[in-house]
Design an enzyme around this catalytic site. Structure first.
Site, PDB file in Angstrom:
ATOM      1  CB  VAL A 206      -3.132   9.641 -16.755  1.00  0.00           C
ATOM      2  CG1 VAL A 206      -4.179   8.761 -17.433  1.00  0.00           C
ATOM      3  CG2 VAL A 206      -2.977  10.952 -17.498  1.00  0.00           C
ATOM      4  CG  HIS A 207      -4.584   7.144 -10.981  1.00  0.00           C
ATOM      5  ND1 HIS A 207      -5.382   6.280 -10.285  1.00  0.00           N
ATOM      6  CD2 HIS A 207      -4.918   8.368 -10.551  1.00  0.00           C
ATOM      7  CE1 HIS A 207      -6.155   6.962  -9.456  1.00  0.00           C
ATOM      8  NE2 HIS A 207      -5.894   8.232  -9.601  1.00  0.00           N
ATOM      9  NE  ARG A 208     -10.457   6.734 -10.793  1.00  0.00           N
ATOM     10  CZ  ARG A 208      -9.924   7.410  -9.780  1.00  0.00           C
ATOM     11  NH1 ARG A 208      -9.647   8.676  -9.878  1.00  0.00           N
ATOM     12  NH2 ARG A 208      -9.666   6.793  -8.647  1.00  0.00           N
ATOM     13  NE  ARG A 241      -4.521   1.657 -13.063  1.00  0.00           N
ATOM     14  CZ  ARG A 241      -5.196   1.610 -11.912  1.00  0.00           C
ATOM     15  NH1 ARG A 241      -5.304   0.488 -11.254  1.00  0.00           N
ATOM     16  NH2 ARG A 241      -5.754   2.694 -11.422  1.00  0.00           N
ATOM     17  CG  ASP A 282      -7.144   9.815 -14.555  1.00  0.00           C
ATOM     18  OD1 ASP A 282      -6.347  10.005 -13.603  1.00  0.00           O
ATOM     19  OD2 ASP A 282      -7.011   8.860 -15.354  1.00  0.00           O
TER      20      ASP A 282
END
Ligand code: UDP
Length: 363
Positions: A206-208, A241, A282
């Protein structure tokens, strides 16, 4: 000698450039210099890819990391322009859709240096994504647009990009998956996760920004993945992030149920992908890698640029709007297979890119 300046800065670009750099190094008449913007800089977000994938050491490093999109892109633009004025390459190569991509393309095109964009033409049709703006701007100031799929080619044609600038070569990430994927067969992956060998597991990333920077969506994803662990374990290598956003998100109980990992090197990532029962992500690249390795995928987004995989049944698009939507999509997709399709070329995209650079240089 055709001098190429490759501008990269973020993890997916290292992987894409690794596939092409190998071919440039083997081609007489081409030489490559690398400019690293510094967008990703940690050992496990940057150095590991250079070491494992044999990417040439950058000749220029701008050290631009952090800051807002405008600040980061502005500083990159200034630094790249300076390097271009000093080195005057024959062509600038940019990859994908990050701030480093658009900064490289804009700096070069304003100096009338031809720009080659690898992975051109992708569109999510969601202009709230920073990547979508980067793609559109980069494509429209590029001279050579190397597209990975017919969908991407059609997107460019629909936007009026002249036909002669577009070359559909296939996906360089497929080249990378084939070449580097063959190197991991013997790699022991159980020590990465602590899961017993043979235990089916889910691999998640998950990073978007649309997920990490929206506390509700982030909570739904983490709690949805935690619910999946009722049935099978979930490994989550954490993008910096995402790690940052999770720090004060109050999701401790759900996070404890997940197997959190540091960001992985490409070879470790590929070995986990190959052995996962399902991938939930994502990421753009990871969606395709799931398909390359024959693993079903759930994409935790509202839309995808890689629509071919949804059409073929390899990928399910699941907007992360409720915990149940996430966990039941994972359970439903487990064990599923899509149709036999080959939308990303034959694994020789990099060779076609090189051939076209040589041809253009000889004009
Ligand atoms: N990747 C990796 N280690 C990780 C997570 C991802 O090597 O811990 C690789 C992954 O295999 C793929 C690429 O990074 O090749 C995808 O990058 P990312 O998800 O950061 O960006 P996107 O593809 O969404 O632009």
């Amino acid at each position: 000698m055709v001098e190429i300046l490759t501008v990269i800065g973020a993890r997916p670009q290292f992987i894409k450039a690794a596939a092409v750099s190998r071919m440039i190094a083997a081609q007489s008449g081409l030489c490559e210099r690398l400019l690293h913007t510094g967008q990703h800089f940690d050992t496990n977000m940057s150095d590991v890819f250079f070491e494992e994938m044999g990417i040439p050491a950058p000749t220029h490093h701008l050290g631009v990391a952090g800051g807002s999109h405008g600040e980061m892109t502005g500083r990159m633009l200034e630094g790249i322009e300076q390097v271009l004025l000093e080195t005057r390459p024959d062509v600038v190569m940019v990859y994908g859709d990050t701030n480093s991509t658009v900064a490289g393309a804009l700096a070069a095109s304003k100096l009338h240096i031809p720009v080659a964009h690898v992975e051109a033409g992708l569109r999510s049709f969601n202009r709230r994504m920073p990547e979508e703006l980067n793609r559109i701007l980069t494509d429209h100031c590029s001279d050579l647009l190397f597209t990975p799929t017919s969908t991407a080619t059609n997107n460019l044609r629909a936007e009026g990009v002249p036909f002669e600038r577009i070359l559909q070569v296939g996906d360089v990430m497929y080249d990378a998956a084939r070449h580097f994927g063959a190197l991991v067969a013997e790699r022991d992956f159980s020590k990465l996760t602590g899961f017993d060998a043979g235990v089916p597991f889910v691999l998640a990333t998950v990073h978007r920004q649309e997920n990490t920077d929206d506390p509700e969506r982030l909570a739904v994803i983490i709690e949805g993945l935690a619910a999946v662990t009722d049935t099978l374990p979930v490994a989550l290598p954490l993008h910096p992030r995402t790690r940052g956003r999770l720090q004060n998100a109050g999701l401790g109980a759900a996070l404890e149920r997940l197997t959190l990992l540091e960001p992985l090197g490409y070879l470790d990532m590929v070995v986990l992908e190959k052995n996962a029962a399902l991938i939930a992500t994502d990421s753009g690249g990871v969606q395709k890698e799931a398909f390359f390795h024959g693993v079903p995928c759930v994409t935790l987004r509202d839309e995808t640029e890689w629509v071919e995989l949804v059409d073929a049944g390899w990928n399910r698009l699941v907007p992360p709007l409720s915990v149940n939507a996430v966990s039941s999509a994972v359970h439903e997709a487990l064990g599923s297979k899509g149709k036999a399709v080959a939308p990303y070329g034959d694994g020789n995209a990099s060779a076609q890119i090189i051939a076209s650079l040589v041809e253009v240089a000889s004009r």
